[in-house]
Design a protein around this motif. Structure first.
Motif, PDB file in Angstrom:
ATOM      1  N   ARG A 157      -2.480 111.698  81.241  1.00 27.28           N
ATOM      2  CA  ARG A 157      -2.513 112.119  82.646  1.00 27.28           C
ATOM      3  C   ARG A 157      -3.826 112.805  83.009  1.00 27.28           C
ATOM      4  NH1 ARG A 157       2.748 113.944  81.045  1.00 27.28           N
ATOM      5  NH2 ARG A 157       1.985 116.104  81.010  1.00 27.28           N
ATOM      6  N   TYR A 158      -4.696 112.992  82.024  1.00 23.40           N
ATOM      7  CA  TYR A 158      -5.959 113.688  82.263  1.00 23.40           C
ATOM      8  C   TYR A 158      -6.892 112.787  83.065  1.00 23.40           C
ATOM      9  CZ  TYR A 158      -9.631 117.088  81.160  1.00 23.40           C
ATOM     10  OH  TYR A 158     -10.595 118.066  81.231  1.00 23.40           O
ATOM     11  N   VAL A 159      -7.543 113.349  84.055  1.00 21.08           N
ATOM     12  CA  VAL A 159      -8.449 112.571  84.904  1.00 21.08           C
ATOM     13  C   VAL A 159      -9.814 112.492  84.236  1.00 21.08           C
ATOM     14  CG1 VAL A 159      -9.551 112.401  87.159  1.00 21.08           C
ATOM     15  CG2 VAL A 159      -7.208 113.277  86.973  1.00 21.08           C
ATOM     16  N   GLY A 160     -10.264 111.276  83.937  1.00 20.76           N
ATOM     17  CA  GLY A 160     -11.556 111.085  83.295  1.00 20.76           C
ATOM     18  C   GLY A 160     -11.500 111.322  81.801  1.00 20.76           C
ATOM     19  N   GLU A 161     -12.665 111.585  81.225  1.00 21.85           N
ATOM     20  CA  GLU A 161     -12.788 111.782  79.783  1.00 21.85           C
ATOM     21  C   GLU A 161     -12.426 113.214  79.399  1.00 21.85           C
ATOM     22  OE1 GLU A 161     -13.686 109.369  77.561  1.00 21.85           O
ATOM     23  OE2 GLU A 161     -13.650 107.948  79.234  1.00 21.85           O
ATOM     24  N   TRP A 162     -11.789 113.367  78.236  1.00 18.36           N
ATOM     25  CA  TRP A 162     -11.449 114.693  77.710  1.00 18.36           C
ATOM     26  C   TRP A 162     -12.449 115.051  76.621  1.00 18.36           C
ATOM     27  CZ3 TRP A 162     -10.441 117.065  73.103  1.00 18.36           C
ATOM     28  CH2 TRP A 162      -9.827 118.321  73.148  1.00 18.36           C
ATOM     29  N   ILE A 163     -13.043 116.254  76.721  1.00 14.28           N
ATOM     30  CA  ILE A 163     -13.991 116.757  75.730  1.00 14.28           C
ATOM     31  C   ILE A 163     -13.489 118.107  75.247  1.00 14.28           C
ATOM     32  CG2 ILE A 163     -16.375 117.506  75.316  1.00 14.28           C
ATOM     33  CD1 ILE A 163     -17.262 115.657  77.546  1.00 14.28           C
ATOM     34  N   GLY A 215     -12.257 116.961  84.428  1.00 16.15           N
ATOM     35  CA  GLY A 215     -10.830 117.248  84.485  1.00 16.15           C
ATOM     36  C   GLY A 215     -10.175 116.926  85.814  1.00 16.15           C
ATOM     37  N   GLY A 216     -10.865 116.166  86.680  1.00 15.18           N
ATOM     38  CA  GLY A 216     -10.311 115.875  87.990  1.00 15.18           C
ATOM     39  C   GLY A 216     -10.428 117.040  88.951  1.00 15.18           C
TER      40      GLY A 216
END
Length: 315
Positions: A90-96, A232-233
């Motif tokens: 559900r995370y918007v975009g890439e997670w770092i 993170g949106g």
């Protein structure tokens, strides 16, 4: 979680200082497993909550409170890792992973003497390597069990017999998990460049970016370099990785141009390595971590999600 804690039990707690002394190590363990300082602190808080939920008799029956805390913290992290995959969908975009400022000595492993006595000495990941952004990203691609086995053994020096007791697996299974994880790290990460060399490349990168010198940026970036951003949106950020040195150079200069001189680029230590903080009108707006191979930058991680910049707000 605050540094000071009080026991709900009556009477003085002679072991309180020793228990609280475990906190840094536990946070370091949880951060490496979860990739989030905020979640690591929550996991450690829950660990201490469970300790103080024990009766005095139950606490006195624990032979090694430190080992008990490690076991509970690790199991809490395993539960969180199990649900993290669902949250990431559900995370918007890439997670770092969440970047850490300054030096990382406070998240060290076991004392050297303890580590030396551990069984199964193997190629160990150094403490600095184990918090680098590149290493944390590779960890995130592993199964939770692989991650736990690698971190507990290679970084914190736990023998596989102890890891087996923590994870509920056999020592042989834990050894194989750590070995598989170690292979993934070796396959994914080139040998680290010397710190002075990395610092000089990042410094030259900062100057080129500040000057909006596309040619200079391209010269510092590997032709197949990648930039991954995490908003993170919540704030604008590239939703997908940007590939190619030229494309990255144009992307960064466009950012600087649109900011109309309001950006300040600060050289800072990010997860134990040279990095940059991008300040917008005096507030940390992004943290950049770099991976370097030979004389080129091969990967850039740009963390823009404000929830992950909490440790940088004092900058």
């Amino acid at each position: 979680m605050t540094e000071r804690m009080t026991s709900p039990h009556d009477g003085p707690d002679a072991d309180l200082a020793a228990l609280i002394g475990e906190r840094r190590r536990l946070v370091g363990l949880a951060y490496r497993l979860l990739g989030s300082l905020a979640e690591a602190e929550d996991a450690v808080q829950e660990t201490y909550t469970r300790w103080y939920a024990l009766s005095r008799r139950q606490q006195d029956a624990v032979e090694s409170p430190g080992a008990w805390l490690t076991t509970v913290a690790t199991r809490i992290c395993l539960d969180l890792l199990g649900s993290a995959r669902v949250r990431r969908e559900r995370y918007v975009g890439e997670w770092i992973p969440e970047p850490l400022p300054g030096r990382t000595d406070w998240i060290g492993g076991r004392p050297a003497a303890d580590a030396a006595r551990c069984a199964d000495p193997a190629d160990r990941v150094t403490l600095d390597e184990s918090v680098s952004m590149a290493f944390l990203v590779v960890l995130d691609s592993m199964t939770p069990a692989q991650r736990v086995a690698l971190i507990l053994h290679d970084v914190f020096g736990y023998p596989f017999a102890e890891i087996a007791g923590i994870t509920g697996r056999t020592p042989a299974a834990c050894r194989e998990l750590a070995s598989a994880a170690r292979r993934r790290v070796r396959d994914a990460l080139p040998p680290e460049a010397p710190a002075p060399h990395r610092a000089e490349l990042v410094r030259r990168f900062r100057r080129a970016w500040d000057a909006r010198d596309i040619d200079a940026l391209v010269g510092l970036l590997s032709p197949d370099a990648t930039l991954t951003a995490d908003g993170g949106g919540v704030v604008p950020a590239a939703l997908h990785p940007i590939h190619g040195g030229e494309g990255i150079a144009h992307y960064l200069t466009d950012l600087a141009t649109r900011a109309a001189g309001a950006l300040t680029l600060l050289e800072r230590t990010v997860n134990g390595h040279p990095g940059l903080v991008v300040a917008y009108e005096g507030t940390a707006a992004a943290v950049y971590a770099f991976d370097v191979e030979a004389d080129r930058i091969t990967h850039i991680w740009a963390v823009r999600n404000p929830a992950k910049l909490r440790p940088w707000t004092a900058e």
